[in-house]
Write a protein that holds these residues in place. Structure first.
Motif, PDB file in Angstrom:
ATOM      1  N   PRO A 288      11.482  -0.106   1.161  1.00 45.68           N
ATOM      2  CA  PRO A 288      11.562   1.119   1.973  1.00 45.68           C
ATOM      3  C   PRO A 288      10.549   1.075   3.119  1.00 45.68           C
ATOM      4  O   PRO A 288       9.502   0.425   3.029  1.00 45.68           O
ATOM      5  CB  PRO A 288      11.212   2.229   0.974  1.00 45.68           C
ATOM      6  CG  PRO A 288      11.496   1.631  -0.375  1.00 45.68           C
ATOM      7  CD  PRO A 288      11.173   0.179  -0.242  1.00 45.68           C
ATOM      8  N   LYS A 289      10.852   1.812   4.197  1.00 42.59           N
ATOM      9  CA  LYS A 289      10.007   1.787   5.393  1.00 42.59           C
ATOM     10  C   LYS A 289       8.600   2.323   5.112  1.00 42.59           C
ATOM     11  O   LYS A 289       7.620   1.829   5.663  1.00 42.59           O
ATOM     12  CB  LYS A 289      10.671   2.584   6.511  1.00 42.59           C
ATOM     13  CG  LYS A 289      11.938   1.939   7.057  1.00 42.59           C
ATOM     14  CD  LYS A 289      12.527   2.756   8.182  1.00 42.59           C
ATOM     15  CE  LYS A 289      13.784   2.096   8.747  1.00 42.59           C
ATOM     16  NZ  LYS A 289      14.392   2.882   9.860  1.00 42.59           N
ATOM     17  N   ASP A 290       8.485   3.373   4.314  1.00 50.19           N
ATOM     18  CA  ASP A 290       7.173   4.001   4.076  1.00 50.19           C
ATOM     19  C   ASP A 290       6.519   3.518   2.793  1.00 50.19           C
ATOM     20  O   ASP A 290       5.650   4.176   2.242  1.00 50.19           O
ATOM     21  CB  ASP A 290       7.334   5.525   4.032  1.00 50.19           C
ATOM     22  CG  ASP A 290       8.252   5.966   2.889  1.00 50.19           C
ATOM     23  OD1 ASP A 290       8.988   5.094   2.356  1.00 50.19           O
ATOM     24  OD2 ASP A 290       8.224   7.159   2.530  1.00 50.19           O
ATOM     25  N   PHE A 291       6.960   2.330   2.337  1.00 54.37           N
ATOM     26  CA  PHE A 291       6.463   1.884   1.033  1.00 54.37           C
ATOM     27  C   PHE A 291       5.006   1.442   1.068  1.00 54.37           C
ATOM     28  O   PHE A 291       4.328   1.424   0.062  1.00 54.37           O
ATOM     29  CB  PHE A 291       7.344   0.748   0.500  1.00 54.37           C
ATOM     30  CG  PHE A 291       7.362   0.685  -1.003  1.00 54.37           C
ATOM     31  CD1 PHE A 291       7.868   1.733  -1.754  1.00 54.37           C
ATOM     32  CD2 PHE A 291       6.858  -0.422  -1.678  1.00 54.37           C
ATOM     33  CE1 PHE A 291       7.885   1.688  -3.136  1.00 54.37           C
ATOM     34  CE2 PHE A 291       6.872  -0.472  -3.057  1.00 54.37           C
ATOM     35  CZ  PHE A 291       7.390   0.586  -3.788  1.00 54.37           C
ATOM     36  N   GLY A 292       4.479   1.086   2.212  1.00 52.55           N
ATOM     37  CA  GLY A 292       3.073   0.708   2.316  1.00 52.55           C
ATOM     38  C   GLY A 292       2.158   1.871   1.965  1.00 52.55           C
ATOM     39  O   GLY A 292       1.145   1.704   1.281  1.00 52.55           O
ATOM     40  N   ARG A 293       2.525   3.078   2.474  1.00 55.40           N
ATOM     41  CA  ARG A 293       1.723   4.268   2.154  1.00 55.40           C
ATOM     42  C   ARG A 293       1.792   4.586   0.659  1.00 55.40           C
ATOM     43  O   ARG A 293       0.779   4.888   0.029  1.00 55.40           O
ATOM     44  CB  ARG A 293       2.248   5.454   2.958  1.00 55.40           C
ATOM     45  CG  ARG A 293       1.536   6.773   2.677  1.00 55.40           C
ATOM     46  CD  ARG A 293       2.138   7.893   3.499  1.00 55.40           C
ATOM     47  NE  ARG A 293       3.564   8.039   3.269  1.00 55.40           N
ATOM     48  CZ  ARG A 293       4.072   8.695   2.203  1.00 55.40           C
ATOM     49  NH1 ARG A 293       3.261   9.226   1.302  1.00 55.40           N
ATOM     50  NH2 ARG A 293       5.388   8.808   2.052  1.00 55.40           N
ATOM     51  N   ILE A 294       3.016   4.502   0.088  1.00 59.14           N
ATOM     52  CA  ILE A 294       3.179   4.745  -1.358  1.00 59.14           C
ATOM     53  C   ILE A 294       2.371   3.725  -2.158  1.00 59.14           C
ATOM     54  O   ILE A 294       1.720   4.050  -3.146  1.00 59.14           O
ATOM     55  CB  ILE A 294       4.670   4.676  -1.742  1.00 59.14           C
ATOM     56  CG1 ILE A 294       5.447   5.785  -1.039  1.00 59.14           C
ATOM     57  CG2 ILE A 294       4.848   4.766  -3.246  1.00 59.14           C
ATOM     58  CD1 ILE A 294       6.956   5.681  -1.213  1.00 59.14           C
ATOM     59  N   ALA A 295       2.399   2.467  -1.697  1.00 59.59           N
ATOM     60  CA  ALA A 295       1.673   1.410  -2.405  1.00 59.59           C
ATOM     61  C   ALA A 295       0.180   1.681  -2.441  1.00 59.59           C
ATOM     62  O   ALA A 295      -0.489   1.458  -3.459  1.00 59.59           O
ATOM     63  CB  ALA A 295       1.938   0.065  -1.731  1.00 59.59           C
ATOM     64  N   ALA A 296      -0.386   2.159  -1.326  1.00 52.90           N
ATOM     65  CA  ALA A 296      -1.824   2.449  -1.272  1.00 52.90           C
ATOM     66  C   ALA A 296      -2.197   3.549  -2.268  1.00 52.90           C
ATOM     67  O   ALA A 296      -3.227   3.476  -2.946  1.00 52.90           O
ATOM     68  CB  ALA A 296      -2.216   2.854   0.141  1.00 52.90           C
ATOM     69  N   GLN A 297      -1.330   4.581  -2.337  1.00 51.52           N
ATOM     70  CA  GLN A 297      -1.585   5.670  -3.293  1.00 51.52           C
ATOM     71  C   GLN A 297      -1.542   5.156  -4.728  1.00 51.52           C
ATOM     72  O   GLN A 297      -2.404   5.472  -5.549  1.00 51.52           O
ATOM     73  CB  GLN A 297      -0.552   6.782  -3.095  1.00 51.52           C
ATOM     74  CG  GLN A 297      -0.683   7.522  -1.778  1.00 51.52           C
ATOM     75  CD  GLN A 297       0.443   8.518  -1.570  1.00 51.52           C
ATOM     76  OE1 GLN A 297       1.430   8.518  -2.302  1.00 51.52           O
ATOM     77  NE2 GLN A 297       0.296   9.364  -0.555  1.00 51.52           N
ATOM     78  N   LYS A 298      -0.513   4.360  -5.017  1.00 52.11           N
ATOM     79  CA  LYS A 298      -0.369   3.828  -6.378  1.00 52.11           C
ATOM     80  C   LYS A 298      -1.508   2.880  -6.729  1.00 52.11           C
ATOM     81  O   LYS A 298      -1.964   2.825  -7.863  1.00 52.11           O
ATOM     82  CB  LYS A 298       0.974   3.095  -6.518  1.00 52.11           C
ATOM     83  CG  LYS A 298       2.183   4.010  -6.488  1.00 52.11           C
ATOM     84  CD  LYS A 298       2.171   4.942  -7.690  1.00 52.11           C
ATOM     85  CE  LYS A 298       3.371   5.881  -7.676  1.00 52.11           C
ATOM     86  NZ  LYS A 298       3.340   6.820  -8.817  1.00 52.11           N
ATOM     87  N   ALA A 299      -1.981   2.137  -5.750  1.00 51.38           N
ATOM     88  CA  ALA A 299      -3.090   1.200  -5.999  1.00 51.38           C
ATOM     89  C   ALA A 299      -4.337   1.951  -6.450  1.00 51.38           C
ATOM     90  O   ALA A 299      -5.053   1.527  -7.358  1.00 51.38           O
ATOM     91  CB  ALA A 299      -3.380   0.384  -4.746  1.00 51.38           C
TER      92      ALA A 299
END
Length: 423
Positions: A99-110
């Motif tokens: 997904p396009k915004d998956f980098g932001r989601i990944a940072a939160q999950k990290a």
């Protein structure tokens, strides 16, 4: 490149000792659920994180078909062969669907993974590094206080806890202070992690300081048999030598006391008594009290109690401040220890003899006969002085010694034997 993830990987590797593979696996697992929500209807979603760049790719598995009916789960044979020329209908192929915004989601999950998922990995690191080091001395720096006076100690890769109950009340610490302690063990925490527990009040802390300072203990020539301790105030330990040529006490004390002084300095001037070991509890007690002499002693094996009488001038030293010395000596010999002044003991004995003398018994007025344990010549001397059992029972030891010219010790022995015979 995902610089935020790379920074997290490097921090955890450097500061916590957690390998990058474990971190990546934990984050991938956490992101998988988020990816399923982002790609509706997709089957078998997987997440891959590149270990060097931190780039994230999301893949979903699609079936190769001739005509696509469910786009989220199927792909045409033409599009599949564009990815893999050897694709065939009926096979499954992984298609990138990040997904396009998956980098932001990944940072939160990290960030969530760091606080939740990685506790188990850090726990394993702590266990592996420290569980085999129980009873070792370890040093660190006071980092902060938690829950009152409990100390968090920075050991380098991990933090340890030094509970308030595990260090003497006489010791005061500040953030930044260096501290040496005994590694008591590793225990599980309520949040699923693990923590290293330290102690400075445990008797084995003194034992390990002795091992570190005295080579003869380290190589087994001198053996510490038992240690009892009032942390911050006094430690008593018994030592013996496996080599007749080596004095165990002298080895522990060192030339001009340098060895024991180093240990006392680490214990903030806590007193240390080093005592020659003896198997017999009475002999061990005498060693512990030396040079003070035990005047009288009574051992009650049934109650595991020993009663002793010492001179009035020695009483305070034998008891110690708030009974500490007597309590530690009792723990050392494994008996309840009762201590009595000589003057108090003599008063009790005089009362008992007075009671015995008041009995209406004609034999008390008969001429003296043999007294167990008293030489015949002394008994004859007493007879010549006109003593009967009743007279002896009513006289003090000082009076008896003055009249007969015998020593106070002999007078004590005579009066004690007569009391025992009539009890």
């Amino acid at each position: 490149m995902n610089k935020d993830l790379i920074a997290i990987f490097e921090y955890l590797e450097r500061e916590k000792g957690i390998t990058r593979d474990i971190v990546i696996e934990a984050i991938e697992e956490s992101l998988r659920a988020a990816a399923r929500k982002s790609i509706s209807g997709a089957a078998n979603v997987t997440v891959k994180i590149h270990p060097k760049t931190g780039n994230i790719q999301v893949f979903c598995e699609k079936e190769i078909v001739d005509e696509v009916e469910v786009p989220a789960q199927e792909i045409s044979i033409e599009n599949a062969r564009a990815i893999d020329p050897e694709s065939e209908i009926g096979q499954f192929i992984d298609i990138e669907a990040t997904p396009k915004d998956f980098g932001r989601i990944a940072a939160q999950k990290a960030r969530q993974v760091i606080t939740q998922k990685l506790r188990g990995a850090e726990r394993n690191v702590i266990y592996e590094e420290y569980r085999h080091r129980a009873n070792e001395l370890i040093s660190g720096t006071i980092k902060r206080f938690v829950r009152g006076a409990n100390l968090i100690v920075d050991l380098g890769k991990v933090e340890a806890i030094l509970p308030m109950k595990n260090y003497p009340k006489t010791e005061q610490y500040h953030v930044g202070d260096k501290v040496l302690a005994l590694l008591l063990g590793v225990q599980d925490t309520e949040n699923g992690g693990a923590e290293v527990v330290l102690s400075r009040s445990h008797p084995d802390f003194v034992r390990q300081l002795m091992v570190q300072e005295v080579p003869e203990i380290n190589d087994g020539t001198v053996v510490i048999d038992k240690i009892v301790r009032e942390p911050g105030y006094r430690t008593k330990l018994t030592v013996r030598s496996t080599d007749l040529k080596v004095d165990p006490v002298g080895a522990c004390v060192g030339m001009r006391g340098v060895r024991v002084k180093n240990i006392v300095r680490e214990l903030n001037n806590e007193k240390i008594d080093i005592i020659p070991f003896a198997q017999d509890p009475v002999e061990l007690l005498q060693n512990a009290l030396a040079p003070i002499e035990i005047r009288k002693i009574n051992v009650n094996e049934d109650d595991k109690a020993i009663s002793i009488v010492v001179e009035d001038d020695d009483f305070a030293a034998v008891i110690g401040k708030k009974g500490m010395n007597a309590r530690l000596n009792g723990q050392l010999i494994g008996y309840d220890l009762e201590v009595q002044r000589m003057s108090d003991y003599n008063k009790i004995m005089e009362l008992q003899r007075t009671e015995l003398a008041s009995v209406d018994d004609p034999t008390l007025d008969e001429p003296l006969k043999a007294i167990d344990g008293v030489p015949k010549m002394i008994v004859e001397h007493l007879i010549a002085e006109g003593f009967t059992l009743r007279k002896l029972l009513t006289i003090s030891r000082e009076q008896l010694a003055a009249v007969t010219g015998i020593s106070l010790e002999t007078a004590d022995k005579i009066l004690e034997q007569i009391r025992k015979q009539r009890m």
